[in-house]
Write a protein that holds these residues in place. Sequence first.
Motif, PDB file in Angstrom:
ATOM      1  N   ASN A 101       0.905  -1.242   0.311  1.00  0.00           N
ATOM      2  CA  ASN A 101       0.297  -0.140   0.104  1.00  0.00           C
ATOM      3  C   ASN A 101       0.895   1.332  -0.095  1.00  0.00           C
ATOM      4  O   ASN A 101       1.356   1.488   0.786  1.00  0.00           O
ATOM      5  CB  ASN A 101      -1.014   0.080   1.635  1.00  0.00           C
ATOM      6  N   PRO A 102       0.436   2.229  -1.012  1.00  0.00           N
ATOM      7  CA  PRO A 102       1.849   3.114  -1.011  1.00  0.00           C
ATOM      8  C   PRO A 102       1.861   4.439  -0.560  1.00  0.00           C
ATOM      9  O   PRO A 102       2.356   4.593  -0.149  1.00  0.00           O
ATOM     10  CB  PRO A 102       1.334   3.967  -2.399  1.00  0.00           C
ATOM     11  N   VAL A 103       0.213   4.315   0.641  1.00  0.00           N
ATOM     12  CA  VAL A 103       0.449   5.954   1.615  1.00  0.00           C
ATOM     13  C   VAL A 103       0.413   5.006   3.145  1.00  0.00           C
ATOM     14  O   VAL A 103       1.181   5.726   3.664  1.00  0.00           O
ATOM     15  CB  VAL A 103      -1.309   5.471   1.576  1.00  0.00           C
ATOM     16  N   PHE A 104       1.000   3.990   3.121  1.00  0.00           N
ATOM     17  CA  PHE A 104       1.494   3.578   4.747  1.00  0.00           C
ATOM     18  C   PHE A 104       3.099   2.671   4.165  1.00  0.00           C
ATOM     19  O   PHE A 104       3.825   2.361   3.602  1.00  0.00           O
ATOM     20  CB  PHE A 104       0.721   2.361   5.452  1.00  0.00           C
ATOM     21  N   THR A 105       3.739   3.456   5.765  1.00  0.00           N
ATOM     22  CA  THR A 105       5.190   2.561   5.274  1.00  0.00           C
ATOM     23  C   THR A 105       5.827   1.564   5.801  1.00  0.00           C
ATOM     24  O   THR A 105       4.463   0.574   5.907  1.00  0.00           O
ATOM     25  CB  THR A 105       5.732   2.819   7.076  1.00  0.00           C
ATOM     26  N   ILE A 106       6.553   0.566   5.748  1.00  0.00           N
ATOM     27  CA  ILE A 106       6.757  -0.758   5.427  1.00  0.00           C
ATOM     28  C   ILE A 106       6.363  -1.274   6.842  1.00  0.00           C
ATOM     29  O   ILE A 106       5.435  -2.214   6.925  1.00  0.00           O
ATOM     30  CB  ILE A 106       8.370  -0.878   4.891  1.00  0.00           C
ATOM     31  N   GLY A 107       7.367  -0.212   7.558  1.00  0.00           N
ATOM     32  CA  GLY A 107       6.823  -1.208   9.238  1.00  0.00           C
ATOM     33  C   GLY A 107       5.436  -1.208   9.009  1.00  0.00           C
ATOM     34  O   GLY A 107       5.086  -2.238  10.019  1.00  0.00           O
ATOM     35  N   ASN A 108       4.888   0.040   9.656  1.00  0.00           N
ATOM     36  CA  ASN A 108       3.527  -0.097   9.783  1.00  0.00           C
ATOM     37  C   ASN A 108       2.754  -1.191   8.842  1.00  0.00           C
ATOM     38  O   ASN A 108       1.529  -1.928   9.305  1.00  0.00           O
ATOM     39  CB  ASN A 108       2.243   1.541   9.327  1.00  0.00           C
ATOM     40  N   LYS A 135      15.693 -11.396   7.394  1.00  0.00           N
ATOM     41  CA  LYS A 135      15.998 -13.267   6.886  1.00  0.00           C
ATOM     42  C   LYS A 135      15.964 -12.832   5.437  1.00  0.00           C
ATOM     43  O   LYS A 135      16.164 -13.955   4.412  1.00  0.00           O
ATOM     44  CB  LYS A 135      14.439 -14.025   7.191  1.00  0.00           C
ATOM     45  N   VAL A 136      15.796 -11.972   4.916  1.00  0.00           N
ATOM     46  CA  VAL A 136      15.264 -11.907   3.352  1.00  0.00           C
ATOM     47  C   VAL A 136      16.363 -10.583   2.526  1.00  0.00           C
ATOM     48  O   VAL A 136      16.537 -10.725   1.442  1.00  0.00           O
ATOM     49  CB  VAL A 136      13.749 -11.289   2.305  1.00  0.00           C
ATOM     50  N   GLY A 137      17.500 -10.665   3.506  1.00  0.00           N
ATOM     51  CA  GLY A 137      19.031 -10.086   2.685  1.00  0.00           C
ATOM     52  C   GLY A 137      17.892  -8.102   3.081  1.00  0.00           C
ATOM     53  O   GLY A 137      19.237  -8.436   2.192  1.00  0.00           O
ATOM     54  N   ILE A 138      17.200  -8.003   3.835  1.00  0.00           N
ATOM     55  CA  ILE A 138      17.163  -6.557   3.385  1.00  0.00           C
ATOM     56  C   ILE A 138      17.818  -5.702   4.921  1.00  0.00           C
ATOM     57  O   ILE A 138      18.252  -6.151   5.861  1.00  0.00           O
ATOM     58  CB  ILE A 138      15.871  -5.946   4.202  1.00  0.00           C
ATOM     59  N   PRO A 139      19.077  -4.935   4.244  1.00  0.00           N
ATOM     60  CA  PRO A 139      20.437  -4.264   5.658  1.00  0.00           C
ATOM     61  C   PRO A 139      19.288  -3.406   6.146  1.00  0.00           C
ATOM     62  O   PRO A 139      18.528  -2.735   5.912  1.00  0.00           O
ATOM     63  CB  PRO A 139      21.432  -3.708   4.808  1.00  0.00           C
ATOM     64  N   ARG A 140      20.008  -3.312   7.078  1.00  0.00           N
ATOM     65  CA  ARG A 140      19.015  -1.916   7.980  1.00  0.00           C
ATOM     66  C   ARG A 140      17.573  -1.738   8.263  1.00  0.00           C
ATOM     67  O   ARG A 140      17.325  -0.799   7.892  1.00  0.00           O
ATOM     68  CB  ARG A 140      20.025  -1.059   7.365  1.00  0.00           C
ATOM     69  N   ALA A 141      16.890  -2.531   8.460  1.00  0.00           N
ATOM     70  CA  ALA A 141      15.645  -3.498   8.458  1.00  0.00           C
ATOM     71  C   ALA A 141      15.508  -2.349   8.895  1.00  0.00           C
ATOM     72  O   ALA A 141      13.790  -1.916   8.382  1.00  0.00           O
ATOM     73  CB  ALA A 141      15.583  -4.694   8.654  1.00  0.00           C
ATOM     74  N   SER A 142      15.662  -1.958  10.632  1.00  0.00           N
ATOM     75  CA  SER A 142      15.219  -1.209  11.322  1.00  0.00           C
ATOM     76  C   SER A 142      14.823   0.534  10.234  1.00  0.00           C
ATOM     77  O   SER A 142      13.804   1.475  10.951  1.00  0.00           O
ATOM     78  CB  SER A 142      15.230  -0.299  12.512  1.00  0.00           C
ATOM     79  N   GLU A 143      15.378   0.814   9.636  1.00  0.00           N
ATOM     80  CA  GLU A 143      15.427   2.375   8.462  1.00  0.00           C
ATOM     81  C   GLU A 143      14.656   1.730   7.918  1.00  0.00           C
ATOM     82  O   GLU A 143      13.550   2.529   7.176  1.00  0.00           O
ATOM     83  CB  GLU A 143      17.025   2.398   8.360  1.00  0.00           C
ATOM     84  N   ILE A 144      14.641   0.869   7.000  1.00  0.00           N
ATOM     85  CA  ILE A 144      13.840   0.455   5.171  1.00  0.00           C
ATOM     86  C   ILE A 144      11.897   0.377   6.414  1.00  0.00           C
ATOM     87  O   ILE A 144      10.731   0.946   5.603  1.00  0.00           O
ATOM     88  CB  ILE A 144      14.053  -1.158   5.407  1.00  0.00           C
ATOM     89  N   MET A 145      11.965   0.301   7.985  1.00  0.00           N
ATOM     90  CA  MET A 145      11.004   0.234   8.203  1.00  0.00           C
ATOM     91  C   MET A 145       9.539   1.518   8.200  1.00  0.00           C
ATOM     92  O   MET A 145       8.905   1.202   8.268  1.00  0.00           O
ATOM     93  CB  MET A 145      11.043  -0.502   9.210  1.00  0.00           C
ATOM     94  N   LYS A 146      10.894   2.394   8.404  1.00  0.00           N
ATOM     95  CA  LYS A 146      10.159   3.935   7.964  1.00  0.00           C
ATOM     96  C   LYS A 146       9.962   4.323   7.038  1.00  0.00           C
ATOM     97  O   LYS A 146       9.381   5.616   6.458  1.00  0.00           O
ATOM     98  CB  LYS A 146      11.042   5.090   9.163  1.00  0.00           C
ATOM     99  N   GLU A 147      10.386   3.342   5.989  1.00  0.00           N
ATOM    100  CA  GLU A 147      10.296   4.528   4.337  1.00  0.00           C
ATOM    101  C   GLU A 147       9.085   3.451   3.921  1.00  0.00           C
ATOM    102  O   GLU A 147       7.904   2.486   4.439  1.00  0.00           O
ATOM    103  CB  GLU A 147      11.166   3.397   3.340  1.00  0.00           C
ATOM    104  N   TYR A 148       8.586   4.190   3.058  1.00  0.00           N
ATOM    105  CA  TYR A 148       6.888   4.579   1.932  1.00  0.00           C
ATOM    106  C   TYR A 148       7.457   3.788   0.719  1.00  0.00           C
ATOM    107  O   TYR A 148       8.800   3.408   0.522  1.00  0.00           O
ATOM    108  CB  TYR A 148       6.602   5.614   1.500  1.00  0.00           C
ATOM    109  N   PRO A 149       6.596   2.516   0.176  1.00  0.00           N
ATOM    110  CA  PRO A 149       6.859   2.123  -0.536  1.00  0.00           C
ATOM    111  C   PRO A 149       8.051   2.419  -1.625  1.00  0.00           C
ATOM    112  O   PRO A 149       9.076   1.580  -2.461  1.00  0.00           O
ATOM    113  CB  PRO A 149       5.548   0.857  -0.874  1.00  0.00           C
ATOM    114  N   HIS A 150       7.710   3.623  -2.483  1.00  0.00           N
ATOM    115  CA  HIS A 150       8.346   3.971  -3.397  1.00  0.00           C
ATOM    116  C   HIS A 150       9.517   4.717  -2.791  1.00  0.00           C
ATOM    117  O   HIS A 150      10.727   4.346  -3.923  1.00  0.00           O
ATOM    118  CB  HIS A 150       7.441   5.452  -3.787  1.00  0.00           C
TER     119      HIS A 150
END
Length: 335
Positions: A101-108, A135-150
């Motif tokens: 969903n483009p309007v929510f962050t990955i973490g959300n 596990k799926v090989g994403i580095p800096r996962a806690s930062e990625i959680m705050k990003e939007y998909p785009h």
Amino acid sequence: MLEVDHVKIAFQSDKEEVTSVEEVSFAVNPGETLGIVGESGCGKSVTSLSIMGLLGKNGKVKKGQILFGDEELTKVSEQRLREIRGNEISMIFQEPMTSLNPVFTIGNQMIEGIKLHLKMKSKDAKDYAIEMLNKVGIPRASEIMKEYPHALSGGMRQRVMIAMALACKPKLLIADEPTTALDVTIQAQILQLMQNLQKGSKTAIILITHDLGVIAETADRVIVMYAGQVVEEADVFTLFKDPKHPYTQGLMASIPHLEYENEQRLVSIPGSVPGVKQMPKGCRFHTRCQYATERCQQEQPELEQIQEGHKVRCWLMEEAPLHPVLGKPKEELVT
Ligand SMILES: Nc1ncnc2c1ncn2[C@@H]1O[C@H](COP(=O)(O)OP(=O)(O)OP(=O)(O)O)[C@@H](O)[C@H]1O
Ligand SMILES: [Mg+2]
């Protein structure tokens, strides 16, 4: 667990109805991986979307049944389908943006899904989401959680989607070209992850791919689709050792062999898959088949069982014992 029985799927366009899948049947057992292969346009994605009830408003299952446990998925309500999609069947799509969903962050998105389906508290759900992203090989996962998909690259989105699909421990995971966009190392890692999940939880997997190498390593059973039909079904060993349908043999022959690196051994099947509006009469493969006979041009063969667990849709099977080429092992066919 899942039984797709003589399913026909059509799309309604402005003035006519177009059949994309003429007939597909298969079953998937708990803990099993079923591979689906076939060239582009054969109906692999449409088949999997029909299981999820995601054909859109123009698409419809016209015939047949899709049984999941004791529920007929073509008959259940939209609300029930939504529940099933969240809890019991997960899908990894070819195009990751369709399920993010483009309007929510990955973490959300991940935390909400995990809380809902696994009944975890927010803090635990967050830790678990980060663990899955790692596990799926994403580095800096806690930062990625705050990003939007785009904000993520295509490969990253694909991994996020895989993490989300695996996190909820579905009974059935449908993976449509899950790793095609990823590099080989990550691809192997993700296939491994899917297999680990499967061992722990008896998850059944339907794996759709162009890559016969991936099929060889992960599938238990395989169906080969051509122009909206299943043309062969067998366990993975039989399919690779003794492919019977000329189309399957053609797909096998087009796998690059490392041992022949210096020779040009890569053969491809001449011609292309007929369009949905130009389906030939008789066997749908006859226009590209080097063994086609008069009968193949006129009459449509049925999918027949030739041995326990091995089904083939080909007239030549009736003549197989006499046929000079079919029935011989693959190595002798590749020239
Ligand atoms: N929404 C739609 N409306 C009309 N026709 C569709 C729709 N989606 C798919 N089709 C048609 O159905 C047929 C099967 O498509 P499908 O996407 O299932 O192929 P595929 O085997 O998944 O191919 P690929 O390997 O390229 O993903 C194609 O002819 C396609 O054009
Ligand atoms: Mg597809």
